[in-house]
Write an enzyme that holds these catalytic residues in place. Structure first.
Site, PDB file in Angstrom:
ATOM      1  N   LYS A 297     -14.517  -0.983   6.610  1.00 44.25           N
ATOM      2  CA  LYS A 297     -13.587  -0.940   7.752  1.00 44.25           C
ATOM      3  C   LYS A 297     -14.168  -1.684   8.958  1.00 44.25           C
ATOM      4  O   LYS A 297     -13.432  -2.280   9.745  1.00 44.25           O
ATOM      5  CB  LYS A 297     -13.247   0.495   8.122  1.00 44.25           C
ATOM      6  CG  LYS A 297     -12.428   1.255   7.072  1.00 44.25           C
ATOM      7  CD  LYS A 297     -11.070   0.629   6.792  1.00 44.25           C
ATOM      8  CE  LYS A 297     -10.206   1.534   5.926  1.00 44.25           C
ATOM      9  NZ  LYS A 297      -8.875   0.939   5.642  1.00 44.25           N
TER      10      LYS A 297
ATOM     11  N   TYR B 119     -18.279   9.019   4.590  1.00 42.73           N
ATOM     12  CA  TYR B 119     -17.377   7.872   4.599  1.00 42.73           C
ATOM     13  C   TYR B 119     -18.110   6.622   4.090  1.00 42.73           C
ATOM     14  O   TYR B 119     -17.492   5.731   3.507  1.00 42.73           O
ATOM     15  CB  TYR B 119     -16.813   7.673   6.011  1.00 42.73           C
ATOM     16  CG  TYR B 119     -15.573   6.809   6.093  1.00 42.73           C
ATOM     17  CD1 TYR B 119     -15.534   5.676   6.896  1.00 42.73           C
ATOM     18  CD2 TYR B 119     -14.420   7.131   5.376  1.00 42.73           C
ATOM     19  CE1 TYR B 119     -14.398   4.884   6.982  1.00 42.73           C
ATOM     20  CE2 TYR B 119     -13.269   6.341   5.449  1.00 42.73           C
ATOM     21  CZ  TYR B 119     -13.281   5.222   6.260  1.00 42.73           C
ATOM     22  OH  TYR B 119     -12.142   4.434   6.336  1.00 42.73           O
TER      23      TYR B 119
ATOM     24  N   SER C  15       1.966   8.441   1.759  1.00 47.23           N
ATOM     25  CA  SER C  15       1.219   7.270   2.226  1.00 47.23           C
ATOM     26  C   SER C  15       1.562   6.943   3.672  1.00 47.23           C
ATOM     27  O   SER C  15       2.723   7.083   4.093  1.00 47.23           O
ATOM     28  CB  SER C  15       1.555   6.040   1.360  1.00 47.23           C
ATOM     29  OG  SER C  15       1.255   6.278  -0.002  1.00 47.23           O
TER      30      SER C  15
ATOM     31  N   GLY D 103       0.749  -1.241   0.000  1.00 49.07           N
ATOM     32  CA  GLY D 103       0.000   0.000   0.000  1.00 49.07           C
ATOM     33  C   GLY D 103       0.782   1.296   0.000  1.00 49.07           C
ATOM     34  O   GLY D 103       0.239   2.341   0.343  1.00 49.07           O
TER      35      GLY D 103
ATOM     36  N   ASP E 109      -1.881  -6.846  -7.358  1.00 55.80           N
ATOM     37  CA  ASP E 109      -3.217  -6.272  -7.178  1.00 55.80           C
ATOM     38  C   ASP E 109      -3.913  -7.181  -6.175  1.00 55.80           C
ATOM     39  O   ASP E 109      -4.153  -8.362  -6.471  1.00 55.80           O
ATOM     40  CB  ASP E 109      -3.952  -6.290  -8.534  1.00 55.80           C
ATOM     41  CG  ASP E 109      -5.428  -5.926  -8.402  1.00 55.80           C
ATOM     42  OD1 ASP E 109      -6.087  -5.742  -9.437  1.00 55.80           O
ATOM     43  OD2 ASP E 109      -5.930  -5.836  -7.250  1.00 55.80           O
TER      44      ASP E 109
END
Ligand SMILES: CCCCCCc1ccc(Oc2ccc(Oc3cccc(O)n3)cc2)c(O)c1
Length: 253
Positions: free
Chosen positions: A161, A154, A18, A12, A63
């Site tokens: 999440k 969100y 990041s 990621g 991926d």
């Protein structure tokens, strides 16, 4: 050196803003070896220089919504390293139109995409890399407050999440058999490439400065230090947990 000779696989890193970049930088400073995935040829050009800068051992195309690519990544890591001590999962995605407006309008496809990339990918990565995890391996994923309380806009990412945080608990039970630990860091809003895709981000970011107990937003470094704790023996008795690194915002009524 908290992570001397540890092999850390980082999923990621998109750029030097990041969260995963901040974590990787701190891990390197503590003696870890690093390897990074990238998402297709386009992003390879971005990740290659970052890996060089951080002294990464290698990078690989993966991926996380593609089972074959995950299997190929596992085979490459097995060849290069033979084992993995730390896995950082800092990957999520939802369609832009699903990160604004009414959650009730979420499409079936949009829901599947968000949950597949943002939650199931952790389960599949643990499944694929389980044979390579060492006795005291530690897995860390990134979550957000919107998993537990409703944060306007969100939307489907909050549901993803929530699934991610529950998956951390169920994975902790399975992985605990081999003394492997898995935890989530629930980070406050940080200005990343991903964050720029969410309507209302700026408003939330400002609210934190006004309302959070520490009266400031958290940084990649704040998150990285908690990642060091979770990746190292300092957290040897902690698994299946969600640790907030959010200036205390989540404790407010
Ligand atoms: C309205 C909430 C404001 C605070 C959001 C803090 C946050 C910032 C970034 C986060 O990470 C992602 C990662 C991917 C993601 O999906 C995206 C990002 C950009 C474009 C797009 O089509 N999908 C959304 C958030 C995240 O999970 C949480």
């Amino acid at each position: 050196m908290l992570l001397k000779d540890k092999k850390a696989l980082i999923f990621g890193v998109a750029n030097n803003k990041s969260i995963a970049y901040g974590i990787a930088k701190a891990f390197k400073e503590q003696g870890a070896s690093l390897a990074f995935n990238y998402l297709g040829e386009a992003l390879k050009k971005r990740v290659q220089p970052l890996s060089k800068e951080l002294g990464g051992d290698f990078i690989f195309d993966c991926d996380v919504s593609n089972d074959e690519q995950i299997e190929q990544a596992k085979q490459l890591v097995e060849e290069k390293w033979g084992k993995v001590d730390i896995l950082i999962h800092s990957v999520a995605f939802a369609k832009r139109e699903d990160l604004k407006g009414r959650f009730i309008e979420t499409s079936r496809e949009g829901f599947h995409i968000a949950l597949d990339i943002s939650a199931y990918s952790l389960v599949r990565l643990c499944q694929a890399f389980e044979p390579l995890f060492t006795e005291q391996a530690s897995i860390i994923t990134l979550s957000y407050y919107g998993a537990q309380k409703v944060v306007r806009n969100y939307n489907v990412m909050g549901v993803a999440k929530a699934a991610l945080e529950a998956s951390v608990r169920y994975l902790a039970l399975d992985l605990g058999e081999n003394n492997i630990r898995i935890n989530a860091i629930s980070a406050g809003p940080i200005k990343t490439l991903a964050a720029s895709g969410i309507s209302g981000f700026k408003t939330i970011f400002k609210t934190i400065e006004e309302k959070a107990p520490l009266k400031r937003n958290v940084t990649q470094e704040d998150v990285a230090k908690t990642a060091l704790y979770l990746a190292s023996d300092l957290s040897s008795g902690v698994t299946g947990e969600v640790i907030f690194v959010d200036s205390g915002y989540n404790i407010l009524g």
